[in-house]
Design a protein around this motif. Structure first.
Motif, short mmCIF file in Angstrom:
data_model
loop_
_atom_site.label_atom_id
_atom_site.label_comp_id
_atom_site.label_asym_id
_atom_site.label_seq_id
_atom_site.Cartn_x
_atom_site.Cartn_y
_atom_site.Cartn_z
N LEU A 47 -25.21 -25.62 26.17
CA LEU A 47 -24.92 -26.79 26.99
C LEU A 47 -23.67 -27.50 26.45
N GLY A 48 -23.65 -27.75 25.15
CA GLY A 48 -22.50 -28.43 24.56
C GLY A 48 -21.22 -27.63 24.65
N ASN A 49 -21.31 -26.33 24.43
CA ASN A 49 -20.12 -25.48 24.49
C ASN A 49 -19.56 -25.40 25.90
N ILE A 50 -20.43 -25.33 26.90
CA ILE A 50 -19.97 -25.31 28.29
C ILE A 50 -19.32 -26.64 28.65
N ALA A 51 -19.94 -27.74 28.25
CA ALA A 51 -19.37 -29.07 28.52
C ALA A 51 -17.98 -29.20 27.89
N SER A 52 -17.84 -28.67 26.68
CA SER A 52 -16.54 -28.72 26.00
C SER A 52 -15.52 -27.84 26.69
N ALA A 53 -15.93 -26.61 27.05
CA ALA A 53 -15.02 -25.67 27.71
C ALA A 53 -14.57 -26.20 29.07
N ALA A 54 -15.46 -26.93 29.75
CA ALA A 54 -15.13 -27.45 31.08
C ALA A 54 -14.33 -28.76 31.02
N GLY A 55 -14.10 -29.27 29.83
CA GLY A 55 -13.31 -30.48 29.67
C GLY A 55 -14.03 -31.76 30.02
N PHE A 56 -15.36 -31.73 30.02
CA PHE A 56 -16.11 -32.94 30.36
C PHE A 56 -15.94 -34.04 29.31
N SER A 57 -15.57 -33.64 28.10
CA SER A 57 -15.40 -34.64 27.04
C SER A 57 -14.27 -35.61 27.39
N ARG A 58 -13.26 -35.13 28.12
CA ARG A 58 -12.15 -36.01 28.53
C ARG A 58 -12.66 -37.10 29.45
N GLY A 59 -13.54 -36.73 30.40
CA GLY A 59 -14.10 -37.70 31.32
C GLY A 59 -14.94 -38.74 30.60
N LEU A 60 -15.71 -38.30 29.60
CA LEU A 60 -16.53 -39.24 28.83
C LEU A 60 -15.64 -40.23 28.08
N TYR A 61 -14.57 -39.72 27.49
CA TYR A 61 -13.68 -40.57 26.70
C TYR A 61 -12.95 -41.56 27.62
N ASP A 62 -12.47 -41.10 28.78
CA ASP A 62 -11.77 -41.98 29.70
C ASP A 62 -12.68 -43.10 30.20
N ALA A 63 -13.93 -42.76 30.49
CA ALA A 63 -14.87 -43.78 30.96
C ALA A 63 -15.15 -44.80 29.86
#
Length: 434
Positions: A71-87
């Motif tokens: 789950l974490g690796n997919i979220a990282s690969a999909a760039g979801f961390s950028r959305g979390l940081y921007d929010a």
């Protein structure tokens, strides 16, 4: 040779192997197998090796590890961390040290999908550190906030630390996950408070970010919303008893993959890299569990845990005095050992002592994980510090270590609060399933 003498020799050899950088799994496996052989004979040692290895990998609850890691690796690969940081930045960026606070918030949320301290620090570090450098943040505050924020991956569920603790002690993974939520939120708030204080003392260290209008804040929240929903479904489902931690991990991984595909953010190469990383991490953790399962029977026949309990009891320190000794021992070990190694080696020894003292084992699991988190950012080992130093590139190691000191103070305060008010850790587990 007496069993206790054999146990002490085994512990000494174990530490020598770790100093020689032998992988912790194989160090435990070797000491456990040959130590049992020395006391009970080759046939018994072989039996322990076979049965304990099989029972370790056949443990259904361990499926939680690869699923949440995926789950974490997919979220990282999909760039979801950028959305979390921007929010996070949109909502807290206008405060003193807002960018560093946003980094901690982003780490806290990403921790709820990764379960890994290192993965959290690396993923958010790559996003946040260039931004903080661009806005003129003090390198110590920028790197310190990421190193400390990354440790939340070891506390906020799904935590690999809690999974290993549950396997070693046969406690409930679901209750441990719930026990980590409020302490994790408390630590997040205290980290943000530390950032505010550092920025208040030196405004140039953490300048305010630009004000973000409410419509744009809501848009960033909407961008991060689907991943937040996955977290809420996974963790909320465990709390409400809708599904088990194993089922939650599978549902969370499937929803994250589906979300990445729907948003067209996951390429085949990205998926393959995430899957291979998951296999590598899971193989390491499974091997550690096997090593711990072989080492524990050796400790049991040496009576080291029972003798330790009797020795601590003879000191007459009382329950909390003995707890303080155990915590100080963890702090010292954390300066030289990584978190997983310390957890799997020490828990079989101190757990019987904790039970004998009358402490709640779930509560102690939270205490142990927080103290191990402290070891992740204390010199000279400080794994998260080295990880962030690698991401930051041009920041000296001493600067990163200097930057984590305010966050260590916040961790000590959190630890004292949880010891004084056990309900911080036990409220959610005690109210599970309504």
């Amino acid at each position: 040779m007496t069993p206790i003498a054999a146990g002490l020799i085994g512990i000494a050899i174990l530490f020598v192997l770790l100093i020689l950088r032998t992988p912790v799994a194989f160090a435990m496996l070797s000491v456990g197998f040959f130590g049992y052989w020395a006391l009970e004979g080759a046939r018994s040692a072989g039996g322990v090796l076979l049965t304990e290895s099989y029972s370790a990998v056949a443990n259904y609850n361990l499926i939680v590890v690869p699923m949440f890691v995926l789950l974490g690796n997919i979220a990282s690969a999909a760039g979801f961390s950028r959305g979390l940081y921007d929010a996070a930045f949109a909502w807290v960026g206008a405060f003193r040290g807002g960018l560093a606070s946003a980094s901690v918030l982003g780490c806290a949320v990403f921790a709820a999908v990764s379960g890994s301290s290192v993965a959290t620090a690396v993923t958010l570090g790559k996003v946040a550190l260039p931004e903080m450098k661009r806005l003129g943040y003090a390198p110590s505050l920028a790197t310190g906030s990421i190193a400390a924020g990354g440790t939340l991956g070891f506390l906020i569920p799904p935590s690999t630390g809690f999974v290993l603790y549950a396997i070693l002690t046969e406690e409930s993974i679901g209750r441990l996950f719930m026990a980590g939520i409020l302490p994790g939120l408390l630590l997040t708030v205290l980290f943000m408070g530390a950032i505010w204080l550092v920025s208040l003392r030196d405004p140039a260290a953490g300048p305010r970010g630009a004000h973000v209008p409410l419509p744009q804040k809501l848009r960033t929240l909407g961008e991060a919303g689907p991943l937040l929903a996955v977290i809420a479904i996974s963790i909320g489902g465990i709390y409400l008893g809708v599904f088990t931690p194993v089922e939650a991990s599978g549902i969370g991984a499937a929803l994250t993959i589906l979300l990445a595909l729907v948003r067209r953010r996951l390429s085949w190469d990205g998926f393959k890299e995430a899957a291979l990383s998951t296999l590598s991490t899971s193989a390491m953790l499974y091997t550690i569990v096997i090593g711990a399962n072989v080492l524990n029977p050796f400790f049991a026949i040496t009576r080291i845990p029972a003798t330790l309990g009797e020795g601590l009891g003879a000191l007459g320190l009382g329950a909390y005095g003995t707890l303080l000794v155990i915590i100080l021992a963890y702090v010292v070990l954390g300066m030289f050992m990584d978190g997983l190694s310390m957890l799997v080696i020490t828990v079989p020894v101190v757990y019987p002592v904790i039970i004998a003292l009358g402490f709640d084992p779930i509560w102690f699991g939270v205490i142990a994980v927080i103290v191990i988190e402290m070891g992740m950012i204390t010199p000279p080992v400080g794994l998260n510090v080295f990880v962030v130093r690698g991401v930051a590139g041009d920041v000296p190691l001493t600067t990163v270590f200097r930057g984590v000191f305010p966050f260590l103070a916040a961790m000590i305060l959190a630890l004292l609060l949880i010891i004084a008010f056990p309900g911080i850790a036990l409220f959610l587990p005690d109210t599970m399933f309504g």
